[in-house]
Design a protein around this motif. Structure first.
Motif, mmCIF file in Angstrom:
data_model
loop_
_atom_site.group_PDB
_atom_site.id
_atom_site.type_symbol
_atom_site.label_atom_id
_atom_site.label_comp_id
_atom_site.label_asym_id
_atom_site.label_seq_id
_atom_site.Cartn_x
_atom_site.Cartn_y
_atom_site.Cartn_z
ATOM 1 N N GLU A 134 -4.338 3.764 -19.307
ATOM 2 C CA GLU A 134 -5.383 2.787 -18.291
ATOM 3 C C GLU A 134 -5.886 3.233 -16.701
ATOM 4 O OE1 GLU A 134 -1.536 0.698 -16.519
ATOM 5 O OE2 GLU A 134 -0.620 2.689 -17.392
ATOM 6 N N TRP A 135 -6.083 2.696 -15.984
ATOM 7 C CA TRP A 135 -5.888 3.065 -14.689
ATOM 8 C C TRP A 135 -5.158 3.772 -13.785
ATOM 9 C CZ3 TRP A 135 -11.222 4.384 -12.855
ATOM 10 C CH2 TRP A 135 -11.478 4.031 -11.452
ATOM 11 N N ILE A 136 -5.658 5.181 -13.214
ATOM 12 C CA ILE A 136 -4.342 5.503 -12.572
ATOM 13 C C ILE A 136 -4.507 5.261 -11.076
ATOM 14 C CG2 ILE A 136 -2.881 8.189 -12.448
ATOM 15 C CD1 ILE A 136 -3.198 6.563 -15.047
ATOM 16 N N ASP A 137 -4.031 5.118 -10.537
ATOM 17 C CA ASP A 137 -4.024 4.670 -8.971
ATOM 18 C C ASP A 137 -3.126 5.908 -7.938
ATOM 19 O OD1 ASP A 137 -4.170 3.267 -6.501
ATOM 20 O OD2 ASP A 137 -2.587 1.430 -6.217
ATOM 21 N N PHE A 138 -3.737 6.771 -8.102
ATOM 22 C CA PHE A 138 -2.728 8.025 -7.424
ATOM 23 C C PHE A 138 -2.299 7.847 -6.212
ATOM 24 C CE2 PHE A 138 -5.764 9.270 -11.139
ATOM 25 C CZ PHE A 138 -4.740 10.186 -11.221
ATOM 26 N N PHE A 139 -1.386 8.531 -5.353
ATOM 27 C CA PHE A 139 -0.953 8.394 -3.975
ATOM 28 C C PHE A 139 -1.777 8.466 -2.867
ATOM 29 C CE2 PHE A 139 -0.188 12.439 -4.921
ATOM 30 C CZ PHE A 139 -0.167 13.003 -4.271
ATOM 31 N N TRP A 140 -2.549 9.324 -2.978
ATOM 32 C CA TRP A 140 -3.197 9.856 -2.048
ATOM 33 C C TRP A 140 -4.547 8.373 -1.781
ATOM 34 C CZ3 TRP A 140 -3.700 13.282 -5.954
ATOM 35 C CH2 TRP A 140 -4.925 13.482 -6.971
ATOM 36 N N ALA A 141 -4.912 7.377 -2.766
ATOM 37 C CA ALA A 141 -5.261 6.990 -2.741
ATOM 38 C C ALA A 141 -5.246 5.439 -2.143
ATOM 39 C CB ALA A 141 -6.374 5.889 -3.887
ATOM 40 N N ARG A 142 -3.200 4.996 -2.504
ATOM 41 C CA ARG A 142 -2.920 4.014 -1.975
ATOM 42 C C ARG A 142 -2.174 4.356 -1.310
ATOM 43 N NH1 ARG A 142 1.679 0.814 -5.800
ATOM 44 N NH2 ARG A 142 -0.429 0.355 -7.191
ATOM 45 N N ASP A 143 -1.696 5.235 -1.122
ATOM 46 C CA ASP A 143 -0.549 5.240 0.342
ATOM 47 C C ASP A 143 -1.392 5.362 1.388
ATOM 48 O OD1 ASP A 143 1.670 5.204 -1.610
ATOM 49 O OD2 ASP A 143 1.842 7.163 -1.468
ATOM 50 N N LEU A 144 -2.274 5.713 1.580
ATOM 51 C CA LEU A 144 -3.059 5.553 2.810
ATOM 52 C C LEU A 144 -3.110 4.504 3.751
ATOM 53 C CD1 LEU A 144 -5.329 9.229 2.844
ATOM 54 C CD2 LEU A 144 -3.211 8.353 3.932
ATOM 55 N N HIS A 145 -3.384 3.091 2.760
ATOM 56 C CA HIS A 145 -4.244 1.799 2.719
ATOM 57 C C HIS A 145 -3.182 0.916 2.992
ATOM 58 C CE1 HIS A 145 -8.370 3.135 2.863
ATOM 59 N NE2 HIS A 145 -8.077 4.001 1.345
ATOM 60 N N ASP A 146 -1.245 2.097 2.623
ATOM 61 C CA ASP A 146 -0.283 0.472 2.487
ATOM 62 C C ASP A 146 0.170 0.443 3.871
ATOM 63 O OD1 ASP A 146 1.627 -0.652 1.643
ATOM 64 O OD2 ASP A 146 3.141 1.043 0.616
ATOM 65 N N THR A 147 0.320 -0.427 4.284
ATOM 66 C CA THR A 147 0.233 -1.207 5.820
ATOM 67 C C THR A 147 1.883 -1.589 6.222
ATOM 68 O OG1 THR A 147 -0.499 -2.896 5.484
ATOM 69 C CG2 THR A 147 -2.261 -1.227 6.393
ATOM 70 N N HIS A 148 2.704 -1.743 4.437
ATOM 71 C CA HIS A 148 4.471 -2.451 4.664
ATOM 72 C C HIS A 148 5.032 -1.470 5.410
ATOM 73 C CE1 HIS A 148 1.036 -4.620 2.190
ATOM 74 N NE2 HIS A 148 1.963 -5.668 2.026
#
Length: 149
Positions: A134-148
């Motif tokens: 499946e598609w892997i959502d790597f921490f370096w792609a997601r965590d910088l954009h997580d505003t929560h």
């Protein structure tokens, strides 16, 4: 889609290190996804010759019709090079990078490594840790954009 955290990454890098049973005098990280892995492997194996090659084969999750390469490093002073990326999905990117490097520097021994490998890919890395389905959502792609936070 599967989220892949830093903790998983660190554990998998350590597993990958155990599988790499050869010596290399340079690392080429495929930018952008392979940069973090290339850095960690360079640190662990004390390889200061860590290069990058730019490969654009995706726009977000959309696979592009062709892979565009740029900034091929000068590897003429090296004998054994490890080429790294975070995932071998279709295998098109890794295949094209390996072909490019071998055509420009044919006397070098090349091996490849990735964290993830899809068995349907046209190119199998020499070293990898996990299969991907499946598609892997790597921490370096997601965590910088997580505003929560």
């Amino acid at each position: 889609m599967r989220y892949y955290s830093y903790d998983e990454f660190l554990q998998d890098v350590k597993s990958l290190i155990k599988r790499i049973d050869e010596d290399f005098d340079a690392i080429v990280a495929i930018s952008r996804g392979g940069l973090t892995l290339g850095h960690f492997l360079g640190e662990y194996f004390d390889i200061r010759a860590v290069y990058t090659i730019n490969a654009i084969g995706y726009e977000g999750q959309k696979k592009l019709a062709c892979v565009t390469l740029a900034n091929t490093p000068d590897l003429s002073c090296h004998k054994r090079v490890l080429v790294v990326d975070e995932i071998v999905d279709s295998g098109d990117t890794l295949q094209q990078v390996m072909d490019e490097l071998k055509s420009k520097f044919p006397d070098i021994i090349y091996k490849s490594a990735a964290l993830f490998y899809k068995p349907s890919a046209r190119y199998r890395p020499d070293f990898f840790v996990q299969y991907a389905d499946e598609w892997i959502d790597f921490f370096w792609a997601r965590d910088l954009h997580d505003t929560h936070d």
